[in-house]
Design an enzyme around this catalytic site. Structure first.
Site, PDB file in Angstrom:
ATOM      1  N   LYS A 108       0.817  -1.216   0.000  1.00  0.00           N
ATOM      2  CA  LYS A 108       0.000   0.000   0.000  1.00  0.00           C
ATOM      3  C   LYS A 108       0.856   1.274   0.000  1.00  0.00           C
ATOM      4  CE  LYS A 108      -4.015  -2.047   2.382  1.00  0.00           C
ATOM      5  NZ  LYS A 108      -4.937  -1.886   3.556  1.00  0.00           N
ATOM      6  N   TYR A 138     -12.476  -2.182  -4.073  1.00  0.00           N
ATOM      7  CA  TYR A 138     -12.944  -2.407  -2.698  1.00  0.00           C
ATOM      8  C   TYR A 138     -14.476  -2.426  -2.593  1.00  0.00           C
ATOM      9  CZ  TYR A 138      -8.405  -2.091  -0.245  1.00  0.00           C
ATOM     10  OH  TYR A 138      -7.146  -2.336   0.262  1.00  0.00           O
ATOM     11  N   ASN A 164      -2.072  -0.010   6.868  1.00  0.00           N
ATOM     12  CA  ASN A 164      -1.470  -1.232   7.398  1.00  0.00           C
ATOM     13  C   ASN A 164      -0.575  -1.945   6.379  1.00  0.00           C
ATOM     14  OD1 ASN A 164      -3.511  -2.134   5.779  1.00  0.00           O
ATOM     15  ND2 ASN A 164      -4.605  -3.285   7.345  1.00  0.00           N
ATOM     16  N   GLU A 215      -9.371 -10.806  -7.898  1.00  0.00           N
ATOM     17  CA  GLU A 215      -8.462  -9.672  -7.691  1.00  0.00           C
ATOM     18  C   GLU A 215      -7.267  -9.749  -8.645  1.00  0.00           C
ATOM     19  OE1 GLU A 215      -9.599  -8.993  -2.966  1.00  0.00           O
ATOM     20  OE2 GLU A 215      -7.548  -9.538  -3.505  1.00  0.00           O
ATOM     21  N   HIS A 256      -2.169  -5.474   1.512  1.00  0.00           N
ATOM     22  CA  HIS A 256      -3.466  -6.133   1.294  1.00  0.00           C
ATOM     23  C   HIS A 256      -3.191  -7.545   0.814  1.00  0.00           C
ATOM     24  CE1 HIS A 256      -7.409  -7.134  -0.438  1.00  0.00           C
ATOM     25  NE2 HIS A 256      -6.699  -7.635  -1.442  1.00  0.00           N
TER      26      HIS A 256
HETATM   27  P1  ATP Z   1      -7.090  -6.557   3.419  1.00  0.00           P
HETATM   28  O1  ATP Z   1      -8.401  -6.871   2.759  1.00  0.00           O
HETATM   29  O2  ATP Z   1      -6.569  -5.167   3.094  1.00  0.00           O
HETATM   30  O3  ATP Z   1      -6.043  -7.605   3.197  1.00  0.00           O
HETATM   31  P2  ATP Z   1      -8.163  -7.440   5.918  1.00  0.00           P
HETATM   32  O4  ATP Z   1      -8.804  -8.539   5.127  1.00  0.00           O
HETATM   33  O5  ATP Z   1      -7.265  -7.821   7.056  1.00  0.00           O
HETATM   34  O6  ATP Z   1      -7.310  -6.499   4.990  1.00  0.00           O
HETATM   35  P3  ATP Z   1     -10.686  -6.062   5.818  1.00  0.00           P
HETATM   36  O7  ATP Z   1     -11.696  -6.232   6.880  1.00  0.00           O
HETATM   37  O8  ATP Z   1     -10.882  -6.745   4.500  1.00  0.00           O
HETATM   38  O9  ATP Z   1      -9.268  -6.459   6.459  1.00  0.00           O
HETATM   39  O10 ATP Z   1     -10.500  -4.516   5.577  1.00  0.00           O
HETATM   40  C1  ATP Z   1      -9.891  -4.027   4.388  1.00  0.00           C
HETATM   41  C2  ATP Z   1      -8.992  -2.873   4.730  1.00  0.00           C
HETATM   42  O11 ATP Z   1      -9.794  -1.834   5.249  1.00  0.00           O
HETATM   43  C3  ATP Z   1      -7.957  -3.166   5.819  1.00  0.00           C
HETATM   44  O12 ATP Z   1      -6.737  -3.671   5.318  1.00  0.00           O
HETATM   45  C4  ATP Z   1      -7.768  -1.814   6.441  1.00  0.00           C
HETATM   46  O13 ATP Z   1      -6.774  -1.049   5.774  1.00  0.00           O
HETATM   47  C5  ATP Z   1      -9.094  -1.111   6.248  1.00  0.00           C
HETATM   48  N1  ATP Z   1      -9.873  -1.138   7.497  1.00  0.00           N
HETATM   49  C6  ATP Z   1     -10.444  -2.219   8.082  1.00  0.00           C
HETATM   50  N2  ATP Z   1     -11.075  -1.885   9.221  1.00  0.00           N
HETATM   51  C7  ATP Z   1     -10.888  -0.530   9.351  1.00  0.00           C
HETATM   52  C8  ATP Z   1     -11.306   0.428  10.304  1.00  0.00           C
HETATM   53  N3  ATP Z   1     -12.025   0.088  11.375  1.00  0.00           N
HETATM   54  N4  ATP Z   1     -10.935   1.705  10.112  1.00  0.00           N
HETATM   55  C9  ATP Z   1     -10.211   2.090   9.029  1.00  0.00           C
HETATM   56  N5  ATP Z   1      -9.797   1.236   8.088  1.00  0.00           N
HETATM   57  C10 ATP Z   1     -10.125  -0.066   8.234  1.00  0.00           C
HETATM   58 MG    MG Z   2      -9.921  -8.190   3.319  1.00  0.00          MG
END
Ligand code: ATP
Ligand code: MG
Length: 139
Positions: A10, A50, A113, A127, A116
């Site tokens: 990211k 997304y 974070n 994807e 992804h």
């Molecule tokens: P990713 O899909 O990015 O690999 P993930 O599967 O661990 O991450 P998801 O629940 O799919 O988490 O959320 C997608 C992305 O949205 C996360 O990587 C994070 O950057 C963001 N995100 C998730 N929860 C929050 C939140 N509470 N506040 C802000 N951003 C969030």
């Molecule tokens: Mg995810």
């Protein structure tokens, strides 16, 4: 079973010149980078990518953040690549991530974070297709 999964380094991480450092986590854990490119996602491409999260309260923040700078999109290959990549990344919130994971070591916040990773084989296929053509993936 050998799988392919989609990974995105990211903007928070590309901005800090962490592409190589993050790639070494994948390679050390036994995943191979079989396709990779650096690009900018427009806000509308981010919203399409997304779309599964469009009802979630952080959707706008997420799309703004992923389109705020360059990303490195990549296809990772290896045994159980989908689950293994999730393990290498660590928990969504860097504060809760295990030690020696990408998000623990490099993540700034839950929104920024650093990485992804696809969450299922089915989503990995979708994807990967979003970013890569067949001829760009060299297993
Ligand atoms: P990713 O899909 O990015 O690999 P993930 O599967 O661990 O991450 P998801 O629940 O799919 O988490 O959320 C997608 C992305 O949205 C996360 O990587 C994070 O950057 C963001 N995100 C998730 N929860 C929050 C939140 N509470 N506040 C802000 N951003 C969030
Ligand atoms: Mg995810």
């Amino acid at each position: 079973m050998r799988e392919l999964t989609l990974s995105i380094i990211k903007p928070d991480a590309t901005r800090r010149n962490l592409t190589g450092a993050i790639n070494s986590y994948f390679e050390k854990a036994g995943l191979s980078i079989v396709a990779q490119k650096r690009l900018m996602l427009s806000r509308s491409q981010a919203e399409t990518f997304y779309a599964v999260h469009k009802e979630r309260p952080f959707f706008q923040e997420l799309c703004k953040s992923i389109s705020s700078g360059p990303v490195v999109v990549q296809v990772l290959s290896g045994n159980n690549a989908v689950a293994l990549n999730r393990k290498i990344m660590g928990a969504t919130n860097p504060e809760n991530a295990d030690k020696n994971t990408i998000r623990k070591d490099f993540g700034v916040s839950i929104a920024e974070n650093s990485a992804h990773g696809s969450d299922s084989l089915e989503n990995a296929e979708k994807e990967i297709r979003f970013f890569f053509s067949e001829m760009e993936i060299i297993p």
